[in-house]
Enzyme design. Structure first.
Site, PDB file in Angstrom:
ATOM      1  N   SER A 104     -10.162  15.332   2.367  1.00  0.00           N
ATOM      2  CA  SER A 104      -9.761  14.171   3.150  1.00  0.00           C
ATOM      3  C   SER A 104     -10.985  13.276   3.413  1.00  0.00           C
ATOM      4  CB  SER A 104      -9.073  14.624   4.439  1.00  0.00           C
ATOM      5  OG  SER A 104      -8.351  13.573   5.024  1.00  0.00           O
ATOM      6  N   ASP A 158       1.822  14.917   0.191  1.00  0.00           N
ATOM      7  CA  ASP A 158       0.565  14.554   0.841  1.00  0.00           C
ATOM      8  C   ASP A 158       0.609  13.161   1.453  1.00  0.00           C
ATOM      9  OD1 ASP A 158      -2.177  14.473   1.492  1.00  0.00           O
ATOM     10  OD2 ASP A 158      -2.758  15.368  -0.413  1.00  0.00           O
ATOM     11  N   HIS A 217      -1.053  17.921   2.637  1.00  0.00           N
ATOM     12  CA  HIS A 217      -2.466  17.531   2.747  1.00  0.00           C
ATOM     13  C   HIS A 217      -3.434  18.718   2.767  1.00  0.00           C
ATOM     14  CE1 HIS A 217      -5.332  14.343   3.437  1.00  0.00           C
ATOM     15  NE2 HIS A 217      -5.761  14.841   4.585  1.00  0.00           N
TER      16      HIS A 217
END
Length: 313
Positions: A121, A261, A288
């Protein structure tokens, strides 16, 4: 099965604009890099300001392949120095600050000559920025669930938000209008989004729960760099866009995201289009956090990319 040894410590990190002593906390699972020829894998957590705990499943690679797995909590969160007095100071919380901290860590651990890097991320955004500078010791890069620019991230997140139940959307809209994003009501509504697009494992895995608990305890970095929520990016990352520089990443790169995601395909695609040596893997049952949602498959994908094809007994 033999479990890997764990080494941890703190590294002094000099920040010229503040007087207090700062430290970066780190933890190594597996052999210390100084005692093995196996290249270490350095892990960059997300957020910004969400500590490393939710990425701990990656320690499986230390168990199966004796890879030194290096976690650290970035300054401002977790077990590193907290700087609550810098809340809302966007000029202080910059990408460059975290790049300098990363360089300091690499130098202190004496892995500058050879290392792999996995960023998840925000950590993938940071890792990409690091790779754009073409450090000589970086061997392979893994960009996990990461946007190349915040505009596409917001567009995807709000499209996913529009598919939430109407009563959930009503709560989100009302709380945002009233500036009440810190309320329990807003938090519960956000959890509906998280269970669809951040981690689909219910109940939430303990490691992710702990990372969120620590974020709630001190949201200085997240609030200043990101903003109140995934949908409302008002912080210093609002204009983040490395599209024009991605082609400077020259190391072999693995890009991955999940089917559900919040980092949808169009969000990560610029990396695939611009990096010369790149592979893209999409986890079919993940959102995610595939290291939590499809743990075994995720470890296989990462290990295979790093060049490990057999599992040690």
């Amino acid at each position: 099965m033999t479990f890997p040894q764990i080494t941890e410590g703190e590294i002094p990190f000099s920040v010229p604009s503040i007087s207090k002593d700062c430290k970066t906390w780190y933890q190594i699972h597996g052999p210390h890099p100084s005692t093995t020829d196996v290249r270490p894998l350095l892990i960059l957590h997300g957020g910004p300001g969400i500590p490393h705990n939710y990425l701990l499943p990656l320690t499986d690679l230390a168990t199966t392949h004796s890879i030194p797995i290096i976690f650290y909590d970035q300054i401002g969160c977790g077990r590193s120095t907290h700087l609550r007095e810098k809340r809302h100071n966007a000029e202080f919380w910059t990408v460059d600050l975290f790049l300098r901290e990363l360089d300091n860590l690499i130098t202190h651990l004496d892995i500058k000559a050879s290392y792999d890097l996995l960023g998840q991320s925000w950590g993938g955004m940071l890792g990409a920025c690091h790779a754009i500078r073409q450090p000589s010791g970086l061997n392979k890069l893994i960009i996990a669930n990461s946007p190349a620019d915040m505009a596409s991230w917001l567009e995807a997140a709000n499209r996913l938000r529009s598919k939430l139940p109407e009563d959930v959307q009503e709560v989100l809209n009302r709380c945002e209008r009233e500036g009440d994003e810190a309320s329990e009501e807003y938090e519960k509504a956000m959890m509906v989004f998280y269970e669809r697009h951040v981690c689909r494992v219910v109940p939430m895995p303990a490691d992710l729960e702990e990372s969120f608990r620590q974020l709630k305890e001190d949201s200085t970095v997240y609030l200043t760099m990101n903003g109140p929520s995934e949908f409302n990016v008002t912080g210093s990352l609002k204009t983040f866009d490395i599209g024009k520089d991605i082609h400077k990443i020259k190391v072999p790169t693995l890009l991955f995201n999940g089917r559900y995601d919040e980092a949808q395909d169009e969000v990560v695609e610029p990396y695939f289009q611009e990096i010369e040596k790149v592979k893209w893997y999409r986890f079919a049952e993940s959102s995610h956090t595939p290291q939590l949602e499809e743990r075994e498959e995720c470890m296989k994908v990462v290990a295979r990319f790093l060049g490990y094809t057999t599992i040690e007994q």
